[in-house]
Scaffold this motif. Structure first.
Motif, PDB file in Angstrom:
ATOM      1  N   ILE A  99       0.858  -1.177   0.000  1.00 24.62           N
ATOM      2  CA  ILE A  99       0.000   0.000   0.000  1.00 24.62           C
ATOM      3  C   ILE A  99       0.895   1.228   0.000  1.00 24.62           C
ATOM      4  CG2 ILE A  99      -1.800   1.288   1.201  1.00 24.62           C
ATOM      5  CD1 ILE A  99      -2.658  -1.329   2.507  1.00 24.62           C
ATOM      6  N   LEU A 100       0.724   2.085  -0.980  1.00 25.88           N
ATOM      7  CA  LEU A 100       1.522   3.295  -1.101  1.00 25.88           C
ATOM      8  C   LEU A 100       0.610   4.494  -0.855  1.00 25.88           C
ATOM      9  CD1 LEU A 100       3.512   2.423  -4.355  1.00 25.88           C
ATOM     10  CD2 LEU A 100       4.088   1.865  -1.990  1.00 25.88           C
ATOM     11  N   THR A 119       7.786   7.622  -7.654  1.00 29.71           N
ATOM     12  CA  THR A 119       7.644   7.037  -8.988  1.00 29.71           C
ATOM     13  C   THR A 119       8.535   5.821  -9.165  1.00 29.71           C
ATOM     14  OG1 THR A 119       6.998   9.153  -9.976  1.00 29.71           O
ATOM     15  CG2 THR A 119       7.873   7.480 -11.460  1.00 29.71           C
ATOM     16  N   ALA A 120       9.766   5.909  -8.737  1.00 26.77           N
ATOM     17  CA  ALA A 120      10.684   4.774  -8.884  1.00 26.77           C
ATOM     18  C   ALA A 120      10.192   3.571  -8.096  1.00 26.77           C
ATOM     19  CB  ALA A 120      12.082   5.170  -8.432  1.00 26.77           C
ATOM     20  N   ARG A 121       9.593   3.814  -6.932  1.00 26.71           N
ATOM     21  CA  ARG A 121       9.085   2.710  -6.121  1.00 26.71           C
ATOM     22  C   ARG A 121       7.917   2.010  -6.808  1.00 26.71           C
ATOM     23  NH1 ARG A 121       9.923  -1.597  -3.556  1.00 26.71           N
ATOM     24  NH2 ARG A 121       8.680  -1.994  -1.673  1.00 26.71           N
ATOM     25  N   GLU A 149       0.483  14.647  -3.693  1.00 23.87           N
ATOM     26  CA  GLU A 149       0.933  15.355  -4.895  1.00 23.87           C
ATOM     27  C   GLU A 149       2.412  15.698  -4.808  1.00 23.87           C
ATOM     28  OE1 GLU A 149      -0.709  16.357  -7.837  1.00 23.87           O
ATOM     29  OE2 GLU A 149      -2.132  14.848  -7.131  1.00 23.87           O
ATOM     30  N   ASP A 150       2.880  16.047  -3.614  1.00 22.39           N
ATOM     31  CA  ASP A 150       4.282  16.446  -3.445  1.00 22.39           C
ATOM     32  C   ASP A 150       5.234  15.254  -3.392  1.00 22.39           C
ATOM     33  OD1 ASP A 150       3.466  19.073  -3.345  1.00 22.39           O
ATOM     34  OD2 ASP A 150       3.274  19.090  -1.163  1.00 22.39           O
ATOM     35  N   ASP A 151       4.684  14.035  -3.399  1.00 28.65           N
ATOM     36  CA  ASP A 151       5.513  12.839  -3.255  1.00 28.65           C
ATOM     37  C   ASP A 151       5.770  12.130  -4.578  1.00 28.65           C
ATOM     38  OD1 ASP A 151       5.345  13.223  -0.474  1.00 28.65           O
ATOM     39  OD2 ASP A 151       3.488  12.069  -0.377  1.00 28.65           O
ATOM     40  N   LYS A 152       5.193  12.611  -5.649  1.00 26.39           N
ATOM     41  CA  LYS A 152       5.205  11.840  -6.883  1.00 26.39           C
ATOM     42  C   LYS A 152       6.607  11.563  -7.397  1.00 26.39           C
ATOM     43  CE  LYS A 152       0.582  13.113  -8.394  1.00 26.39           C
ATOM     44  NZ  LYS A 152      -0.236  13.820  -9.394  1.00 26.39           N
ATOM     45  N   LEU A 200       1.758   3.503 -15.950  1.00 25.82           N
ATOM     46  CA  LEU A 200       2.422   3.933 -14.724  1.00 25.82           C
ATOM     47  C   LEU A 200       2.025   5.370 -14.372  1.00 25.82           C
ATOM     48  CD1 LEU A 200       4.609   3.087 -12.602  1.00 25.82           C
ATOM     49  CD2 LEU A 200       6.264   4.261 -14.054  1.00 25.82           C
ATOM     50  N   ALA A 201       1.939   6.220 -15.383  1.00 24.96           N
ATOM     51  CA  ALA A 201       1.547   7.607 -15.151  1.00 24.96           C
ATOM     52  C   ALA A 201       0.124   7.697 -14.623  1.00 24.96           C
ATOM     53  CB  ALA A 201       1.687   8.412 -16.441  1.00 24.96           C
TER      54      ALA A 201
END
Length: 265
Positions: free
Chosen positions: A118-119, A130-132, A123-126, A145-146
């Motif tokens: 669960i992730l 993303t790599a995760r 908005e500030d974490d993208k 993915l996007a």
């Protein structure tokens, strides 16, 4: 975004939605309704992920569930406060235990060899997350993915489930994404729905009531009706890979057993 979702939650509550009572005298259902709802939410996919998240084709799928222990781990983006991390981690641990008791299947929460991720992403974490997401879902296209990292604003949360190929499509892993900007109840509702759907309840139905497997947002948290669906899904009398027609007589029997009656209507 946080202000927007606070308004969404407030609006739903004002309209009497996001109920947490699990249903009551105003939401009766029969064994036949339970069996019908089981078929609708278990044998059909709500969404597919291609170039965008879109409605499923409506085609029937085979019964799928986990055949190995489910180990849930939650990861938070940098924007999530320590208070929310502690609160939500404890909530998910308690919910995992409840789901294990309902299904009779080993389901737990912790960091040891997780297969259900669960992730919680804001908005500030993208950029940080993303790599995760890419590491957890390496077979997804860049466009898919996007869609997971930046879903439409109307998508509060989602889960991507990976199945084994072949006639026995057991669930191998799952990845759920929840918006960090949600206020407490919306976020908790996301955990309840996406974890439950990640166990094999893949669809929503407008007929399912009282249920979180319904797009009307009437119920925020898992209901007694939903507990029955999950218990039926993990009953050993049903097999991974069954079609809806093969499963139907057993599903009807299970539904009558859950309701404690012999009703056919």
């Amino acid at each position: 975004m946080a202000r927007y979702y606070q308004r969404v939650e407030s609006d739903l509550l004002v309209r009497g939605l996001l109920r947490v009572d699990g249903g009551g005298p105003d939401t009766p259902y029969t064994s036949a309704m339970l069996a019908r709802n089981f078929e609708k939410v278990t044998f059909y996919d709500e969404h597919t992920i291609g170039t965008r998240v879109q409605r499923g084709t409506g085609q029937e799928r085979l019964l799928s569930r986990w055949d190995q222990p489910v180990r849930i781990n939650v990861e938070y983006g940098p924007s999530v406060s320590d208070e929310v991390r502690a609160q939500d981690t404890a909530m998910i641990r308690e919910y995992a235990g409840r789901l294990s008791r309902i299904t009779g299947h080993p389901i737990s929460a912790g960091r040891l060899r997780p297969n259900f991720h669960i992730l919680v992403i804001g908005e500030d974490d993208k950029s940080a997350m993303t790599a995760r997401v890419r590491a957890l879902l390496p077979s997804l296209s860049a466009s898919a993915l996007a869609q997971i990292i930046s879903p439409p604003r109307a998508t509060h949360c989602l889960v991507v489930v990976s199945h084994a190929e072949g006639p026995a499509p057991r669930i191998l892993s799952a990845v759920a994404v929840v918006r960090a900007e949600h206020p407490d109840l919306l976020r908790r509702a996301c955990y309840h729905e996406e974890i439950a759907q990640g166990l094999g309840i893949v669809n929503d139905s407008p007929f399912a009531r009282p249920s979180i497997f319904n797009d009307d947002d009437e119920f925020a948290l898992l209901t007694s009706h939903d507990e029955a669906l999950l218990a039926m899904l993990y009953d050993p009398r049903l097999r991974i890979g069954m079609s809806a027609a093969e499963a139907r007589p057993t599903v009807q029997t299970l539904a009558r057993e859950r309701m404690g009656d012999g009703a056919e209507t």
